[in-house]
Design a protein around this motif. Structure first.
Motif, short mmCIF file in Angstrom:
data_model
loop_
_atom_site.label_atom_id
_atom_site.label_comp_id
_atom_site.label_asym_id
_atom_site.label_seq_id
_atom_site.Cartn_x
_atom_site.Cartn_y
_atom_site.Cartn_z
N ASP A 1 6.24 42.46 31.16
CA ASP A 1 7.14 41.96 32.18
C ASP A 1 7.13 42.86 33.42
O ASP A 1 7.20 42.39 34.55
CB ASP A 1 8.56 41.86 31.63
N PHE B 1 9.03 39.47 38.26
CA PHE B 1 10.16 39.90 37.45
C PHE B 1 10.72 41.24 37.92
O PHE B 1 9.98 42.11 38.39
CB PHE B 1 9.75 40.05 35.97
N ASP C 1 12.47 45.41 33.51
CA ASP C 1 13.09 44.84 32.31
C ASP C 1 13.91 45.85 31.50
O ASP C 1 14.42 45.52 30.43
CB ASP C 1 12.05 44.19 31.42
N LYS D 1 15.58 43.78 26.44
CA LYS D 1 15.13 43.76 27.83
C LYS D 1 16.16 43.05 28.71
O LYS D 1 16.77 42.08 28.30
CB LYS D 1 13.79 43.04 27.94
N TYR D 2 16.32 43.58 29.91
CA TYR D 2 17.21 43.01 30.93
C TYR D 2 18.69 43.01 30.54
O TYR D 2 19.52 42.43 31.24
CB TYR D 2 16.80 41.57 31.29
N ASP E 1 17.85 40.52 24.39
CA ASP E 1 17.39 40.39 25.77
C ASP E 1 18.36 39.56 26.62
O ASP E 1 18.88 38.53 26.16
CB ASP E 1 16.02 39.71 25.82
N PHE E 2 18.60 40.02 27.83
CA PHE E 2 19.39 39.33 28.85
C PHE E 2 20.91 39.26 28.55
O PHE E 2 21.66 38.72 29.35
CB PHE E 2 18.88 37.90 29.10
N THR F 1 9.21 35.43 28.40
CA THR F 1 9.85 35.54 29.71
C THR F 1 9.15 34.68 30.75
O THR F 1 9.79 34.11 31.64
CB THR F 1 9.88 37.01 30.16
#
Length: 210
Positions: A3, A9, A12, A29-30, A46-47, A186
Motif C-alpha cells: 500500500d 494511498f 498505511d 493498517k490505517y 484495518d481502517f 485495498t
C-alpha cells in the motif's frame, strides 16, 4: 507492491494521538486512535478508528469499525459476590504493601473478551459489557448499554440495548455476509468507493457479487 508503494494511498501505518495510552494493543493498517483513548489488550483491524476519550480492554475488533467518543468496550465488572465490590478486594496492592493483585479475578476478566465484527458502528457514549459478541455490520446507538449479543446488521439502542430494526432485509444481509467486502484488497476498496457513494445496496451487490 505494498500500500505504501501505491501513490493513490496514504501511509498505511496506524495513526495514534500522543495522548492515547496503549498497552498490549495490535492495530491494523490505517487504524486511528484519537485523543486520550485508553486501550489494554485489544486488537483492532484495518481502517478501524477510535474517537476521543474512548476506552477498551480485553477485546477483539474487526476492520472498518467506527467507534465514537466516550465509548467503553468491556466495561469493568466488580465482584458483587464478595464482601465488597471495591477494588481493595482485587487490587489491594494500590493501598497496602505485601498484598498482591488478585490474579484469579484478573483471569476472570480476561476470559470475558468482547468480540466485535467488521463494519460495526458504535455510537457516542455506548457501553459494551463483558463477553458480548457484536456481529458484522451492526449499529449500536448513542449511550446504549449492550448487555446481550447483537446479531449481524442489527441496530440496537437504549439501556439496556434493545433491537430497533435491521439495517437491511434478511436476504440482503445474507448476501452482504457472503460478499465479505471487508476482506477485499485495498486496491479493490479504492476501486469501489465511487459505487459505494452512488449505488443503492441492491445495485452495488448486483455489480460486485462474485
Amino acid at each position: 507492491m505494498t500500500d505504501n508503494d501505491d501513490p493513490r494511498f496514504q501511509n498505511d501505518q496506524p495513526r495514534i494521538h500522543p495522548s492515547a495510552q496503549l498497552k498490549g494493543v495490535r492495530l491494523g493498517k490505517y487504524a486511528e486512535v484519537g485523543e486520550r483513548v485508553i486501550l489494554r489488550d485489544v486488537t483492532a483491524g484495518d481502517f478501524t478508528y477510535f474517537e476521543r476519550h474512548s476506552e477498551g480492554i480485553y477485546a477483539d475488533i474487526g476492520r472498518f469499525c467506527s467507534i465514537a467518543a466516550n465509548v467503553r468496550i468491556n466495561a469493568l465488572e466488580h465482584p458483587m459476590e464478595r464482601l465488597t465490590t471495591h477494588k481493595i478486594s482485587y487490587r489491594p496492592n494500590e493501598f497496602f504493601r505485601y498484598q498482591g493483585i488478585d490474579n484469579a479475578f484478573r483471569a476472570r476478566r480476561q476470559a470475558k473478551r468482547v468480540s466485535i465484527g467488521h463494519d460495526v458502528w458504535i455510537g457516542h457514549g455506548a457501553v459494551i459489557m463483558p463477553a458480548i459478541k457484536v456481529g458484522h455490520g451492526a449499529v449500536i446507538g448513542a449511550n446504549a448499554v449492550v448487555t446481550k449479543d447483537v446479531a449481524p446488521y442489527m441496530i440496537v439502542a437504549g439501556n439496556p440495548a434493545r433491537l430497533i430494526r435491521p439495517r437491511f432485509p434478511e436476504e440482503i444481509v445474507i448476501r452482504l455476509l457472503r460478499l465479505a467486502w471487508w476482506d477485499w484488497p485495498t486496491t479493490t476498496i479504492f476501486e469501489v468507493i465511487p459505487d459505494i457513494q452512488s449505488l443503492c445496496i441492491e445495485d452495488f451487490l448486483a455489480k460486485w457479487e462474485r
